[in-house]
Design a protein around this motif. Structure first.
Motif, mmCIF file in Angstrom:
data_model
loop_
_atom_site.group_PDB
_atom_site.id
_atom_site.type_symbol
_atom_site.label_atom_id
_atom_site.label_comp_id
_atom_site.label_asym_id
_atom_site.label_seq_id
_atom_site.Cartn_x
_atom_site.Cartn_y
_atom_site.Cartn_z
ATOM 1 N N ASP A 43 47.449 45.317 39.953
ATOM 2 C CA ASP A 43 46.616 45.953 38.719
ATOM 3 C C ASP A 43 46.171 44.938 37.684
ATOM 4 O O ASP A 43 46.049 45.278 36.426
ATOM 5 C CB ASP A 43 47.355 47.119 38.114
ATOM 6 N N SER A 100 44.001 42.775 35.468
ATOM 7 C CA SER A 100 42.481 42.511 34.690
ATOM 8 C C SER A 100 42.579 41.320 33.868
ATOM 9 O O SER A 100 43.726 41.144 32.983
ATOM 10 C CB SER A 100 42.394 43.933 34.145
ATOM 11 N N ASN A 149 39.237 42.500 37.684
ATOM 12 C CA ASN A 149 39.422 43.827 37.156
ATOM 13 C C ASN A 149 40.241 44.756 38.235
ATOM 14 O O ASN A 149 39.675 44.866 39.458
ATOM 15 C CB ASN A 149 38.007 44.570 36.984
ATOM 16 N N ASP A 150 41.440 45.087 37.785
ATOM 17 C CA ASP A 150 42.257 46.142 38.658
ATOM 18 C C ASP A 150 42.326 45.469 39.717
ATOM 19 O O ASP A 150 42.431 46.096 40.767
ATOM 20 C CB ASP A 150 41.451 47.547 38.685
ATOM 21 N N THR A 180 44.433 41.033 30.398
ATOM 22 C CA THR A 180 44.474 42.539 29.734
ATOM 23 C C THR A 180 45.482 43.672 30.377
ATOM 24 O O THR A 180 45.804 44.583 30.024
ATOM 25 C CB THR A 180 43.122 43.257 29.472
ATOM 26 N N LYS A 181 45.887 43.277 31.897
ATOM 27 C CA LYS A 181 46.732 44.350 32.148
ATOM 28 C C LYS A 181 47.041 43.720 33.665
ATOM 29 O O LYS A 181 46.535 42.892 34.175
ATOM 30 C CB LYS A 181 45.651 45.402 32.687
ATOM 31 N N GLY A 182 48.235 44.243 33.912
ATOM 32 C CA GLY A 182 48.940 43.946 35.393
ATOM 33 C C GLY A 182 49.648 42.722 35.453
ATOM 34 O O GLY A 182 50.194 42.303 34.435
#
Ligand SMILES: Nc1ncnc2c1ncn2[C@@H]1O[C@H](COP(=O)(O)OP(=O)(O)OP(=O)(O)O)[C@@H](O)[C@H]1O
Ligand SMILES: [Mg+2]
Length: 330
Positions: free
Chosen positions: A12, A14, A28-29, A68-70
């Motif tokens: 995941d 990002s 992204n993702d 930002t994520k993951g």
């Protein structure tokens, strides 16, 4: 492959660049796994986020980029949980990278030998200088350069030889994963071909996994066993390379890329490019990011982002596919 532990697990993920005019959503993702001894290709148009993803894996992002994520795991270890000291040891010994700008990756005022010895001795405190010298010779032979060139400076070598040296340094410490970001783009076609053949041979001899980044579809399809296709920072399809042809059903973007490549295109299909332009990463389209360029787009594609469907080695992110359909295409 299923009971094999992955060398690389991206979950995941990002990544965005912080700019004066807002966030640039470059990755992204993303979800992707790479298994031991496997070559996975990562392809996509210029600006689709390939290098950003490569730098993120290596934890080499510059200050203006944020995850930002993951998560990124190498050999089960979360790369972003390592201390700076641990990371220094981890990098190059477990994961290495051949950069897109490989021609400038070498230090012009140091001999090839000094650069290889530096790489070895800074990580292997148990290694004597003699052992490191012997390993340097071995590495030169592995990348098919006469060891007499250990005494050469980079400018005394051809572009192809410099590239081989960069590969030798990347594999010096036997990493489990080597990321190669467009390693042959700057070279002519003949040299490119021989280096790719060598990469494949060395990879089989030594045994490490490669994430091979390129925008050259046919080259990647030939080298890799699986190919991940990136569009606007998303991996929209992962497919075994031997299924990369127009007789198989693919994501419409992949299909468009295939139709643009003469040698991968069936005789009765007209060669054509994909219309339109990649989206602005600061202002991504609603729903599926590819919908403004997709010949099959319907209302749902404009409104809802498609789920990722994963079956076996195949992954797809497109409303045209159901899980049942994907299974029938594995
Ligand atoms: N430092 C930065 N600040 C802002 N935007 C950036 C920065 N670096 C890259 N980008 C943007 O992020 C996006 C992804 O760039 P990236 O270099 O990862 O693409 P790429 O797929 O490797 O492209 P190429 O095939 O040209 O090497 C691009 O739109 C790029 O303009
Ligand atoms: Mg790049």
């Amino acid at each position: 492959m299923a009971d094999n532990k992955p060398v690389l697990e991206i979950e995941d993920l990002s990544v965005a660049y912080v700019t004066g005019s807002g966030l640039v959503h470059a990755v992204n993702d993303v979800n992707l796994k790479v298994y031991p001894n496997e070559i996975v290709g990562l392809i996509g148009e210029s600006g689709s986020g390939k290098s950003t993803m490569a730098y993120t894996i290596m934890r080499l992002l510059k200050g203006d980029a944020v995850v930002t994520k993951g998560r990124v795991k190498i050999l089960g270890q979360d790369v972003y949980q390592l201390s700076k000291k641990e990371l220094r040891q981890f990098r190059w010994s477990k994961m290495a990278m051949v950069f897109q700008s490989a021609m400038s990756a070498l230090n012009p005022v140091m001999t090839v030998e000094t650069q290889i010895l530096d790489a070895l001795l800074s990580h292997r405190k148990d290694m004597t200088k003699e052992q490191a010298r012997a390993r340097a010779r071995e590495l030169m032979e592995l990348v098919r350069i006469d060891p007499k060139h250990l005494k050469s400076y980079p400018h005394e070598l051809s572009g192809g030889m410099r590239q081989r040296v960069v590969i030798a340094i990347a594999i010096a410490l036997n990493p489990a994963l080597v990321i190669m970001d467009e390693p042959t783009t700057a070279l002519d076609v003949v040299v490119q071909r021989s280096i790719l053949d060598e990469i494949r041979k060395i990879q089989q001899e030594v045994g490490f996994a490669i994430l091979f980044v390129s925008h050259d579809f046919s080259l990647v399809a030939e080298l890799a066993s699986r190919v991940a296709i990136m569009y606007a920072g998303r991996i929209i399809e992962v497919t075994p390379s031997d299924l990369l042809h127009l007789q198989e059903k693919h994501h419409p973007y992949t299909e468009g890329l295939l139709k643009a490549i003469p040698e991968l295109t069936a005789e009765d299909v007209t060669i054509q490019g994909i219309g339109g332009y990649p989206p602005d990463l600061q202002d991504l389209p609603s729903g599926c990011a590819f919908h403004p360029r997709c010949p099959y787009a319907t209302d749902i594609c404009r409104r809802v982002r498609p789920e990722k469907l994963a079956v076996g080695d195949k992954l797809i992110e497109c409303h045209l596919f159901s899980e049942k359909e994907l299974v029938s295409h594995v």
